[in-house]
Design a protein around this motif. Structure first.
Motif, PDB file in Angstrom:
ATOM      1  N   TYR A   1      13.584 -68.255  46.643  1.00 41.70           N
ATOM      2  CA  TYR A   1      12.808 -67.826  45.470  1.00 41.70           C
ATOM      3  C   TYR A   1      11.711 -68.843  45.135  1.00 41.70           C
ATOM      4  O   TYR A   1      10.585 -68.472  44.792  1.00 41.70           O
ATOM      5  CB  TYR A   1      13.708 -67.600  44.250  1.00 41.70           C
ATOM      6  CG  TYR A   1      14.735 -66.487  44.416  1.00 41.70           C
ATOM      7  CD1 TYR A   1      14.660 -65.592  45.479  1.00 41.70           C
ATOM      8  CD2 TYR A   1      15.764 -66.326  43.491  1.00 41.70           C
ATOM      9  CE1 TYR A   1      15.600 -64.580  45.619  1.00 41.70           C
ATOM     10  CE2 TYR A   1      16.698 -65.313  43.621  1.00 41.70           C
ATOM     11  CZ  TYR A   1      16.619 -64.448  44.695  1.00 41.70           C
ATOM     12  OH  TYR A   1      17.543 -63.458  44.817  1.00 41.70           O
TER      13      TYR A   1
ATOM     14  N   SER B   1      13.306 -65.118  37.162  1.00 39.77           N
ATOM     15  CA  SER B   1      13.325 -64.412  38.446  1.00 39.77           C
ATOM     16  C   SER B   1      12.276 -63.312  38.454  1.00 39.77           C
ATOM     17  O   SER B   1      12.063 -62.645  37.449  1.00 39.77           O
ATOM     18  CB  SER B   1      14.662 -63.735  38.709  1.00 39.77           C
ATOM     19  OG  SER B   1      15.700 -64.519  38.304  1.00 39.77           O
TER      20      SER B   1
ATOM     21  N   TYR C   1      12.074 -60.406  40.793  1.00 43.46           N
ATOM     22  CA  TYR C   1      12.698 -59.738  41.941  1.00 43.46           C
ATOM     23  C   TYR C   1      11.751 -58.846  42.715  1.00 43.46           C
ATOM     24  O   TYR C   1      11.892 -58.686  43.921  1.00 43.46           O
ATOM     25  CB  TYR C   1      13.940 -58.969  41.505  1.00 43.46           C
ATOM     26  CG  TYR C   1      15.046 -59.893  41.072  1.00 43.46           C
ATOM     27  CD1 TYR C   1      15.638 -60.753  41.993  1.00 43.46           C
ATOM     28  CD2 TYR C   1      15.467 -59.956  39.752  1.00 43.46           C
ATOM     29  CE1 TYR C   1      16.617 -61.638  41.610  1.00 43.46           C
ATOM     30  CE2 TYR C   1      16.451 -60.835  39.353  1.00 43.46           C
ATOM     31  CZ  TYR C   1      17.023 -61.674  40.286  1.00 43.46           C
ATOM     32  OH  TYR C   1      17.990 -62.555  39.904  1.00 43.46           O
TER      33      TYR C   1
END
Length: 420
Positions: A14, A75, A77
């Motif tokens: 990530y 995050s 995604y």
DNA sequence: TCTGGGGTCCTAGGACCC
DNA sequence: TCTGGGGTCCTAGGACCC
């Protein structure tokens, strides 16, 4: 012919995705947080060096983050999934068979590639990095577990170009001796503690362990790990993604929720998402479980409540899923209780073209299928349209928090990177 | 004050059947 | 009073993975 597995694993995935679109992040501490900005789930090497652990709650390391100017991201995604696709597509050019093992890892079948596996590995590595901007580590072995171990070694070596090939190694044992038993694939916290108690501390120790004893203590799974360390392959490559057996959609709320109307919106939202996933998989569900979880309340208890029901006919029709889930919610809800999380689990999945129709089915299945196709199409083509069912609500005050999300550079026209 | 989300497989034990 | 043996299916819970 002997089997050869390569495990390709994206480094700090990530964080690496964030770096592709933000040069400023090179060589500085970077972390990515889980949903609701709760836990640390990806760390750059610089962040790891600061002693920030994997999975720790963000608030516990807040001062470390602030004192060291660590860049913190929620995050993203959509971005990670898209970058993952690019990496996987690149990898697929190097092998006839591969298994996408997770968002950032793939096993490649390299049997028959030839003698110089290390060179081939380097070629894979350079190509992926050049085409996607994501750095990867590669480990090669005659079983998946050994490939994992090789990857572990590759990751902890400073040489950025290293590819570790254990099929070529005369002293696998020496390598295995340098790997802690808890770092072996398939050995988690519990098994590691038991193994250490029994005097097994390294991967080599486990390889040489008495299989009868392992069988007794850890069952067939443990024995497989031992065999795999010995070079006897027990896990094949799983090809073209095996069909899912369950689909779960669950989220913690951005804040505590006690109003049933807000809960209903959240549950409808999860049901809609679950329905979409069913259709992407071309499956329909026979069972649904709804669960809700309360906030922590004195004395430190979280109450978890769930309700499972079987559908009269397997379905992937969103309005139907929403209806059932809202009914289940009515049964679970207790007024005056604060909830922090809800989720839906769909199980008993069957291929959508093999649905056993009920004698008393009153739905026009064909019409509903066409409606879903249209909705899915619009959602995919225009994510910014925010098309949703009325039951999902408009303002959604319970929504998950992503206070530090980067742009969805690759999937949203309105968030393309800008070149200064 | 603040601790994610989504999966798989295996095992043991109970219900049930003949 | 004595109270079989073998099989299947389902579920809950544990352990693990990323």
């Amino acid at each position: 012919m002997n089997q050869v597995f390569a495990l390709v694993d994206c480094n700090n995935f990530y964080v690496s995705c964030e770096r592709v679109f933000n040069r400023r992040l090179e060589e500085v501490g970077v972390v990515v947080l889980s949903n609701n900005d709760g836990c640390i789930i990806s760390r750059s090497n610089e962040a790891k060096a600061l002693g920030i652990g994997m999975g720790v709650p963000a608030f516990k390391v807040r001062s470390i983050l602030e004192n060291n100017n660590v860049e913190v991201f929620s995050s993203n995604y959509a971005l990670y999934a898209d970058m993952s696709d690019r990496v996987m597509q690149t990898l697929s050019m190097f092998t006839p068979e591969m298994e996408i093992y997770s968002i950032d890892e793939a096993f490649l079948n390299l049997a028959g590639i030839g003698d110089n596996l290390t060179d081939y590995g380097r070629q894979i590595k350079t190509t992926v990095e050049k085409w996607t901007g994501i750095p990867v580590s590669i480990g090669i072995g005659s079983t998946k577990t050994l490939a994992k171990a090789a990857n572990k070694i590759a990751k902890r070596t400073d040489d950025a170009n290293i590819v570790v090939d254990l099929t070529d190694s005369n002293d696998i044992d020496k390598v295995l001796e340098s790997i802690k038993v808890e770092d072996v694939w398939g050995v988690g916290l519990k098994r590691a503690a038991k193994l250490r108690y029994a005097g097994v501390e390294t991967a080599l120790g486990l390889k040489n362990a008495d299989t009868n004893r392992i069988k007794r203590e850890f069952g067939v799974v443990g024995v497989r790990t031992v065999y795999e360390l010995r070079g006897i392959s027990c896990y094949r490559l799983a090809q073209n993604p095996p069909t899912k057996k369950t689909i779960m959609v669950s989220r913690s709320f951005g804040r505590a929720v006690d109003d049933i109307e807000e809960l209903k919106e959240a549950v409808a939202c999860y049901a809609a998402r679950a329905g979409q996933e069913l259709r992407e998989e071309k499956t329909a569900a026979n069972f649904m479980t709804l669960f809700v979880m309360t906030t922590h309340s004195r004395p430190y208890r979280r109450i978890f409540n769930s309700d499972t029901l079987g559908f009269p006919t397997a379905t992937n029709y969103t309005p139907e899923l929403i209806n059932y889930s809202l009914n289940a919610l009515e049964r679970l809800y207790r007024s005056g209780t604060c909830y922090k999380k809800a989720g839906i689990i769909l199980s008993g999945l069957v291929p959508e073209n093999k649905i056993q129709l009920s004698l008393f089915d009153e739905f026009d299945r064909d019409k509903s299928r066409r409606l879903m196709q249209t909705v899915d199409y619009i959602k995919n083509m225009m994510p910014e349209s925010n098309l949703r069912w009325a039951a999902e609500g408009l303002s959604q005050p319970w929504q998950v928090k992503f206070s530090r999300r980067s742009h969805r550079y690759t999937t949203r026209w309105d968030e393309l990177p800008e070149v200064a």
